[in-house]
Design an enzyme around this catalytic site. Sequence first.
Site, mmCIF file in Angstrom:
data_model
loop_
_atom_site.group_PDB
_atom_site.id
_atom_site.type_symbol
_atom_site.label_atom_id
_atom_site.label_comp_id
_atom_site.label_asym_id
_atom_site.label_seq_id
_atom_site.Cartn_x
_atom_site.Cartn_y
_atom_site.Cartn_z
ATOM 1 C CG HIS A 92 53.113 -8.966 71.332
ATOM 2 N ND1 HIS A 92 52.078 -8.269 71.890
ATOM 3 C CD2 HIS A 92 53.811 -9.492 72.356
ATOM 4 C CE1 HIS A 92 52.154 -8.378 73.213
ATOM 5 N NE2 HIS A 92 53.200 -9.112 73.516
ATOM 6 C CD GLU A 146 52.761 -12.706 75.121
ATOM 7 O OE1 GLU A 146 53.740 -12.856 75.839
ATOM 8 O OE2 GLU A 146 52.672 -11.835 74.253
HETATM 9 P P1 PGA Z 1 53.931 -9.515 80.435
HETATM 10 O O1 PGA Z 1 54.052 -9.304 78.839
HETATM 11 O O2 PGA Z 1 55.069 -10.416 80.837
HETATM 12 O O3 PGA Z 1 54.061 -8.145 81.003
HETATM 13 O O4 PGA Z 1 52.609 -10.148 80.690
HETATM 14 C C1 PGA Z 1 54.388 -10.359 77.999
HETATM 15 C C2 PGA Z 1 54.267 -9.916 76.567
HETATM 16 O O5 PGA Z 1 53.344 -9.152 76.243
HETATM 17 O O6 PGA Z 1 55.082 -10.323 75.712
#
Ligand code: PGA
Length: 226
Positions: A92, A146
């Site tokens: 992440h 992401e």
């Molecule tokens: P968010 O976070 O949905 O609050 O943008 C997603 C993540 O960091 O996995």
Amino acid sequence: MTQPLIIANWKMNPPDSKEAFDLASEIKKGIEGLEVEVVLCPPFVYIPQLLPAKTLLIGAQDCSWEQEGPFTGEISPQMLKNLGCTHVILGHSERRQLGETLEMVNKKAKAALAVGLLPVVCIGEEIEKEMNIVSRDIKNLILAYEPSWAISTSGGRAVSPEDMGNVAALMKRFIPSDTPILYGGSVDSNNVKSFLGPDLAQGVLVGAASLNAKEFIQLVKIAAMQ
Ligand code: PGA
């Protein structure tokens, strides 16, 4: 499309175990019978009390690349598997900012797969470079696109469905065609529908919206209708 995969990343929330239990219980009740796969990823310390979980799966937010031994503070994939976890989020961007490298993510993913835990590997901005390193020698990944700038707590705004489609096409050049690709970053019940589709994402990784039971249940319901 097969059942969408919805992964809830609770990050370092909530602060109290009763709240964690109540949140998971409400979500469980709300999603019963829906045609969707939901994985809650709470902080490590809440995992034992959330298992066994009937209508949903439980995952972790990180793991070691070692299975046991002198690694102070680490949690191994084997321990998570033995508890009953099915998935683990790896790489992440919030961990990458703390110094986790792509090589480490690759080692962790291999260690997870070695014990039958499914790695959900997050990829951000430099897709080709990241894919080359994290997916090396690995077949059964779940990938999450992401970018750090899209995360809600960094003041983010979600990527456009068009960008998601382009990224999915690029990722597919590096992986078997049946590898699930997820989207993460400011996903909520209003926009979840726009990311899902055979040429877009097959699921979503949800942070902030997964801490509000009503909002998260609504999001899962909408995803289940896709
Ligand atoms: P968010 O976070 O949905 O609050 O943008 C997603 C993540 O960091 O996995």
